[in-house]
Scaffold this active site. Structure first.
Site, mmCIF file in Angstrom:
data_model
loop_
_atom_site.group_PDB
_atom_site.id
_atom_site.type_symbol
_atom_site.label_atom_id
_atom_site.label_comp_id
_atom_site.label_asym_id
_atom_site.label_seq_id
_atom_site.Cartn_x
_atom_site.Cartn_y
_atom_site.Cartn_z
ATOM 1 N N GLY A 1 5.099 7.700 1.559
ATOM 2 C CA GLY A 1 5.499 6.793 0.768
ATOM 3 C C GLY A 1 4.984 5.722 0.654
ATOM 4 O O GLY A 1 3.735 5.400 1.153
ATOM 5 N N THR B 1 1.101 8.494 4.028
ATOM 6 C CA THR B 1 0.975 9.505 3.592
ATOM 7 C C THR B 1 2.219 10.196 2.575
ATOM 8 O O THR B 1 1.783 10.821 1.591
ATOM 9 C CB THR B 1 1.213 10.286 4.804
ATOM 10 O OG1 THR B 1 0.154 10.050 5.799
ATOM 11 C CG2 THR B 1 0.992 11.920 4.817
ATOM 12 N N ASP C 1 -6.111 12.567 11.500
ATOM 13 C CA ASP C 1 -6.436 11.686 10.348
ATOM 14 C C ASP C 1 -6.958 10.325 10.577
ATOM 15 O O ASP C 1 -6.815 9.700 9.829
ATOM 16 C CB ASP C 1 -5.245 11.669 9.297
ATOM 17 C CG ASP C 1 -5.867 11.488 7.931
ATOM 18 O OD1 ASP C 1 -6.936 11.759 7.691
ATOM 19 O OD2 ASP C 1 -4.942 10.928 7.057
ATOM 20 N N GLY D 1 1.044 -1.267 -0.097
ATOM 21 C CA GLY D 1 0.185 -0.019 -0.129
ATOM 22 C C GLY D 1 0.784 1.333 0.008
ATOM 23 O O GLY D 1 2.011 1.236 -0.305
ATOM 24 N N ALA D 2 0.103 2.240 0.410
ATOM 25 C CA ALA D 2 0.730 3.507 0.352
ATOM 26 C C ALA D 2 0.528 4.490 1.456
ATOM 27 O O ALA D 2 -0.835 4.389 1.875
ATOM 28 C CB ALA D 2 0.330 4.316 -0.773
#
EC number: 2.7.11.1
Length: 820
Positions: A28, A26, A136, A23-24
């Protein structure tokens, strides 16, 4: 580049073996790795650092992870800086994010939501007690272990509360989960850790309804609504499905006034979280996520009219019987055409998928680290300076996070009551001037990314030729089509590069591989009636169903699904498969909200700002939606409740310099004569609609049939037997022929590079844009012609004049090198 604190300069490859990309985060990409010291799995975020990069956010993430040791916070292992690559190593959570899980399972049960809220509140309480804010919280940032533990993750935008800064004053987070005081931070002056409590309340709704409130709105419009004093906290839509405890818990968590909003510690004492909640609730959820057959059907599909009895494949008659050439087909190979002219208001090319595959689908070897480095260099994954607006381009987090944006530009506002509702007939409104003419929406939020695309000529399909004058001709691609076709587009598969013809018909949506014309087979893609098609960024828009909603279809996903179905024959009809096993939010075809009863729609791009809009005409209103790049979808921007003068009549968006929103042309008229001015009837969307605008009755002399904006200051206006070329004020242009005349009733016009091609029932004629001379002409009284599509490629249908119910032939203008 400043040095990062608490970061080792040793080679991380001596300790961690990368296994696959998962996955990715924030800033990287995140990899699954094995800790060679402990033999345990770890999650490794790799970020490329360049000189001059602002590393404060990365330092913040490392500091918070290192200092916050708690069972409900992902554990920190260490950080390494090697060759301008920063490795942040954390605990690996094998269950994935809650967003991924509910995409596979459908809505969570209430007790499962309660368990998640309780565990998340424990983590938040610890975080807040350390003087830190997450900022977040959402389903994508709540991770599960295989044992059912809930962990707070992704601290890339977290903040720290100090004695000198009691409130944060930066605009940060994800819009739909954002607390009202964060949305209005510039006006209200700050916020504290209670913004995380609000975000958790929104997340609870997300887990129960598969999306946060206001998710159908454009993010900037959602922020504007939340910052208003009249904004009311959201509630669960279905009051009877959930207990009173859940409703009350949300009422407290979503208290609008942060001074009255309870803390995380206080909410841990609420009956909703103090009830008996065993860990087995989450392990059962993980088991369900691993079994796709336990998914719930999509209720939306029930509204679609399906054609189960129509065949899944249709073969061209050329394979199974004689195919006689008609007189027009002989002419098609003799008459040459220029390439179709690209309109400046058309959306940009579809961005090809980045050449970055999920590692792990291939055999892994010692070269993985090299592929990671090459991919990072190819993607240029860098961190911009803090003063720049952070673009939302994470492919794995479908609910994009705002990173750091000191200024986002003005929000869309409602029109003032005293503003005039329409311009006088005849001219488009002048562009605004002065300090108040700033952009409505920042382009980083809404525009399609302009990438350097490979030429369409490299696709696999009908062969292009060099760019020569008059080098294209119409080629037959299908003989004897039984479908009752309403619309057609062409599309290039981003992986195989094969070019496809996609047709929308009464019997459904079918595709034809133009790279395999020797097969001559139309294959069913969707079994729903379709009256309109348009393709944007590998998303196929259609007007479909009994009540004609606008639907968005994931074309690569649908093709992959069909391929798998062809490999493994199922007893379930192909068109019912998604209804049986794919949950609503994970469906490859989704209905755009509030578009029921749509009569017609148009897609237009503002070449001045890059924003792309979708106009939808309903019987009693007009919707304006805007393309939102991070979610790859259109979101509602404005809803004009006033009905159009003629919802089924002309609907043509026109883009004017200095105007953020398109103007809607609903009619045009002009007296006969090449030097006469054309009067446009436009609805300026910034001001709203006017119900009593004067529209000339259809069919009377002087009323236009078609309006096409070719470039920023050129419009083609088609009348019954002529085409006028005018500027945005309706005046004849000085450089082109003011009027092109035809000796037949025009049905459709298409602009080529140097001519206008006018179609009528028995043929077509092209006339030069410069001299009005005839450049091409084809006439066949034995056939009736109809243009099915003219976006990117011209798609033509013909049927016998003496038998309108007969099967049709399909043609595409090919042989030119596409300008798209």
């Amino acid at each position: 580049m400043a040095l990062l604190r608490d970061v080792s300069l040793q080679d991380p490859r001596d300790r961690f073996e990368l296994l696959q990309r998962v996955g990715a985060g924030t800033y990287g990409d995140v990899y699954k790795a094995r800790d060679t010291v402990t033999s345990e799995l770890a999650a490794v975020k790799i970020v490329k650092l360049d000189p001059g990069d602002d590393i404060s956010s990365l330092q913040q993430e490392i500091t918070i992870l290192r200092e916050c040791r708690h069972p409900n916070v992902v554990a920190y292992i260490g950080s390494y800086l090697r060759n301008d690559r920063l490795w942040i190593c954390m605990e690996f959570c094998g269950g994935g994010s809650l967003q991924e899980i509910y995409h596979a399972t459908g809505p969570l049960e209430e007790r499962q939501i309660a368990y998640v809220c309780r565990e998340a509140l424990k983590g938040l309480h610890h975080l807040h007690s350390q003087g830190k804010i997450h900022r977040d919280i959402k389903g994508a940032n709540l991770l599960l272990t295989l044992q059912g533990d809930v962990k707070l993750a992704d601290f890339g935008v977290s903040g720290e509360l100090t004695a000198s800064v009691a409130k944060r004053r930066s605009f940060i987070g994800t819009p739909y989960w954002m607390a009202p005081e964060v949305a209005a931070v510039e006006r209200k002056g700050g916020y504290n850790e209670l913004c995380d409590v609000w975000a958790l309340g929104i997340t609870a709704i997300e887990l129960g309804e598969l999306q946060p409130p206001l998710f159908h709105l454009h993010p900037m419009r959602a922020l504007m609504l939340m910052s208003k004093s009249s904004f009311q906290p959201p509630k669960l839509r279905d009051k009877t499905r959930w207990t009173q405890n859940f409703h009350h818990f949300l009422k407290l968590a979503l208290t609008k006034n942060p001074k009255k909003r309870p803390t995380a510690e206080k909410l841990l004492q609420h009956p909703f979280t103090t009830q008996q909640l065993p860990r087995a609730l989450l392990t059962q959820l993980l088991d369900k996520a691993s079994d796709p057959h336990l998914g719930t059907p999509s209720p939306e599909d029930c509204e679609l009219e399906t054609y189960d009895m129509f065949p899944d494949t249709i073969h061209s008659r050329g394979q199974h019987g004689p195919a006689e050439r008609t007189p027009s087909e002989i002419q098609f190979h003799q008459v040459k055409f220029g390439a179709p002219r690209r309109k400046e208001t058309d959306p940009l090319n579809e961005p090809w998928e980045e050449e970055w595959t999920l590692l792990g689908k291939e055999e892994l070897s010692g070269s993985l680290l090299q592929s990671v480095q090459e991919a990072l260099e190819e993607r240029s994954l860098t961190i911009r300076s803090a003063s720049e607006f952070q673009e939302l381009d994470s492919p794995d987090d479908t609910m994009g996070t705002i990173k750091r944006a000191p200024f986002l530009g003005p929000l869309p506002t409602d029109p003032p009551a005293e503003e005039p509702l329409s311009s006088p007939p005849g001219t488009l409104p002048p562009p605004p001037s002065g300090p108040n003419s700033s952009p409505l929406l920042p382009t980083a939020w809404a525009t399609m990314k302009q990438r350097e695309d490979p030429e369409r000529s490299s696709c696999h399909g009908l062969p292009p030729t060099p760019k020569v004058h008059m080098g294209a001709c119409f080629s037959k691609v299908f003989n004897g089509c039984p479908l009752r076709i309403h619309a057609a587009v062409t599309w290039i598969h981003p992986v195989t590069r094969d070019q496809f013809l996609v047709v929308g018909a009464e019997e459904g949506i079918y595709t034809l591989n133009l790279h395999e014309l020797h097969e001559d087979t139309l294959e069913k893609l969707i079994s729903h009636r379709c009256s309109w098609l348009y393709c944007v960024n590998n998303v196929l828009l259609s007007l479909s169903g009994k009540s004609t909603h606008i639907w968005a279809h994931d074309l690569p996903g649908l093709f992959e699904q069909r391929r798998l179905q062809q490999q493994v024959p199922l007893s379930i009809p192909t068109n019912r498969l998604t209804q049986r096993i794919i949950p609503r939010r994970f469906a490859l075809s989704t209905k755009i909200p509030d578009t029921k009863g749509c009569l017609q729609c148009r897609v237009v791009r503002n070449p001045y700002t890059g924003a792309t809009f979708l106009l939808a005409a309903l019987p009693t209103s007009l919707l304006l939606l805007q393309w939102y790049e991070p979610l790859q979808k259109f979101l509602l921007l404005k809803n004009f409740s006033s009905p159009l003068p003629s919802p089924a009549g002309m609907l043509e968006p026109l883009v004017l310099d200095g105007k953020e929103l398109p103007q809607v042309c609903v009619g045009a008229e002009g007296p006969e004569g090449p030097g006469c001015r054309v009067l446009f009837h436009v609805l300026p969307l910034e001001a709203g609609l006017t119900p009593d605008i004067l529209i000339p009755p259809e069919g009377i002399p002087g009323s236009a049939q078609q309006v096409i904006q070719v470039d920023r200051d050129t419009i083609l206006v088609s009348f019954e037997r002529c085409v006028r070329i005018v500027n945005m004020q309706g005046e004849p242009t000085a450089t082109l022929a003011p009027e092109l005349t035809f000796d037949f009733p025009i049905e459709t016009v298409v602009c080529l590079q140097d001519s206008v091609l006018a179609f009528w029932s028995h043929g077509m004629q092209g006339r030069s844009l410069d001299t009005n001379e005839v450049t091409q002409e084809i006439t066949d009284e034995t056939r009736i012609f109809r243009v099915l599509g003219a976006h990117r490629d011209i798609i033509l249908e013909s049927i016998p004049t003496d038998n309108p119910e007969a099967h049709s032939n399909l043609y595409i203008l090919t042989g030119h090198q596409s300008t798209y």
